[in-house]
Design an enzyme around this catalytic site. Structure first.
Site, mmCIF file in Angstrom:
data_model
loop_
_atom_site.group_PDB
_atom_site.id
_atom_site.type_symbol
_atom_site.label_atom_id
_atom_site.label_comp_id
_atom_site.label_asym_id
_atom_site.label_seq_id
_atom_site.Cartn_x
_atom_site.Cartn_y
_atom_site.Cartn_z
ATOM 1 N N LYS A 57 -1.682 0.632 -6.214
ATOM 2 C CA LYS A 57 -1.877 0.298 -7.538
ATOM 3 C C LYS A 57 -3.153 -0.181 -8.047
ATOM 4 O O LYS A 57 -3.833 -0.911 -7.355
ATOM 5 C CB LYS A 57 -1.066 -0.295 -8.230
ATOM 6 C CG LYS A 57 0.680 -0.019 -7.737
ATOM 7 C CD LYS A 57 0.963 1.508 -8.166
ATOM 8 C CE LYS A 57 2.169 2.037 -7.633
ATOM 9 N NZ LYS A 57 2.354 2.777 -6.464
ATOM 10 N N ALA B 187 0.791 -1.135 0.015
ATOM 11 C CA ALA B 187 0.009 -0.009 0.023
ATOM 12 C C ALA B 187 0.899 1.162 0.104
ATOM 13 O O ALA B 187 2.048 1.208 0.869
ATOM 14 C CB ALA B 187 -1.097 0.054 1.146
ATOM 15 N N ASP B 188 0.363 2.244 -0.833
ATOM 16 C CA ASP B 188 1.079 3.409 -0.802
ATOM 17 C C ASP B 188 0.544 4.607 0.386
ATOM 18 O O ASP B 188 1.351 5.068 0.706
ATOM 19 C CB ASP B 188 1.009 4.324 -2.128
ATOM 20 C CG ASP B 188 1.771 3.303 -3.186
ATOM 21 O OD1 ASP B 188 2.862 3.414 -3.176
ATOM 22 O OD2 ASP B 188 1.156 2.940 -4.167
ATOM 23 N N TYR B 189 -0.427 4.442 0.839
ATOM 24 C CA TYR B 189 -1.178 5.222 1.529
ATOM 25 C C TYR B 189 -1.924 4.428 2.469
ATOM 26 O O TYR B 189 -2.929 3.517 2.138
ATOM 27 C CB TYR B 189 -2.181 6.284 0.997
ATOM 28 C CG TYR B 189 -1.218 7.183 0.078
ATOM 29 C CD1 TYR B 189 -0.758 8.279 0.625
ATOM 30 C CD2 TYR B 189 -1.429 7.093 -1.299
ATOM 31 C CE1 TYR B 189 -0.143 9.076 -0.248
ATOM 32 C CE2 TYR B 189 -0.903 7.738 -2.198
ATOM 33 C CZ TYR B 189 -0.143 8.828 -1.620
ATOM 34 O OH TYR B 189 0.539 9.733 -2.693
#
Length: 135
Positions: free
Chosen positions: A25, A13-15
């Site tokens: 993504k 996860a990016d956030y």
């Protein structure tokens, strides 16, 4: 998953929002839906730096949009046009997976679980990890 050959799903996860909603993504949400449908646990692995307590939920995550050329032209937008002129394109870079679809969030410091409820307590986890309970 349909063949029952998958015991669990782990994605990055990016956030991570304060409620446990996550952005990653495109396609991550679809994997979560599929895992849920098949009763397979769905975990998110992310560094502590991915948590943003200023975001109360995934609805506040700003979704970056990629260039329409990536879809309208060959070679990732660098080549010749391959789609009809004038069509509309929406090309988001991320999708958001709601916390209710996530079994746990794996971090360097441990796994954030829901503790018997349907809610993650991200703020308490960050406070205990960083020694700052006033986050």
């Amino acid at each position: 998953m349909k063949a029952r050959r998958v015991d669990g799903v782990i994605i990055g996860a990016d956030y991570v929002a304060a409620n446990g909603d996550t952005a990653n993504k495109i396609g991550t949400y679809s994997l979560a839906v599929c895992a849920l449908r098949h009763g397979i646990p769905f975990y998110v692995a992310a560094p502590l730096t991915s948590i943003d307590l200023s975001l109360s939920s995934g609805e506040e995550i700003v979704i970056e949009e990629m260039s329409a050329k990536e879809l309208l032209h060959s070679r990732g937008g660098l080549g010749e046009q391959v789609a009809a002129s004038g069509i509309s394109v929406w090309n988001p870079a991320f999708d958001v997976t709601p916390a209710c679809m996530i079994s746990g969030i794996i971090m360097e410091q441990g796994v954030i679980t829901k503790g018997g409820s349907d809610l993650f307590n991200i703020k308490d986890f960050v406070g205990k990890t960083t020694g700052n309970s006033q986050q």
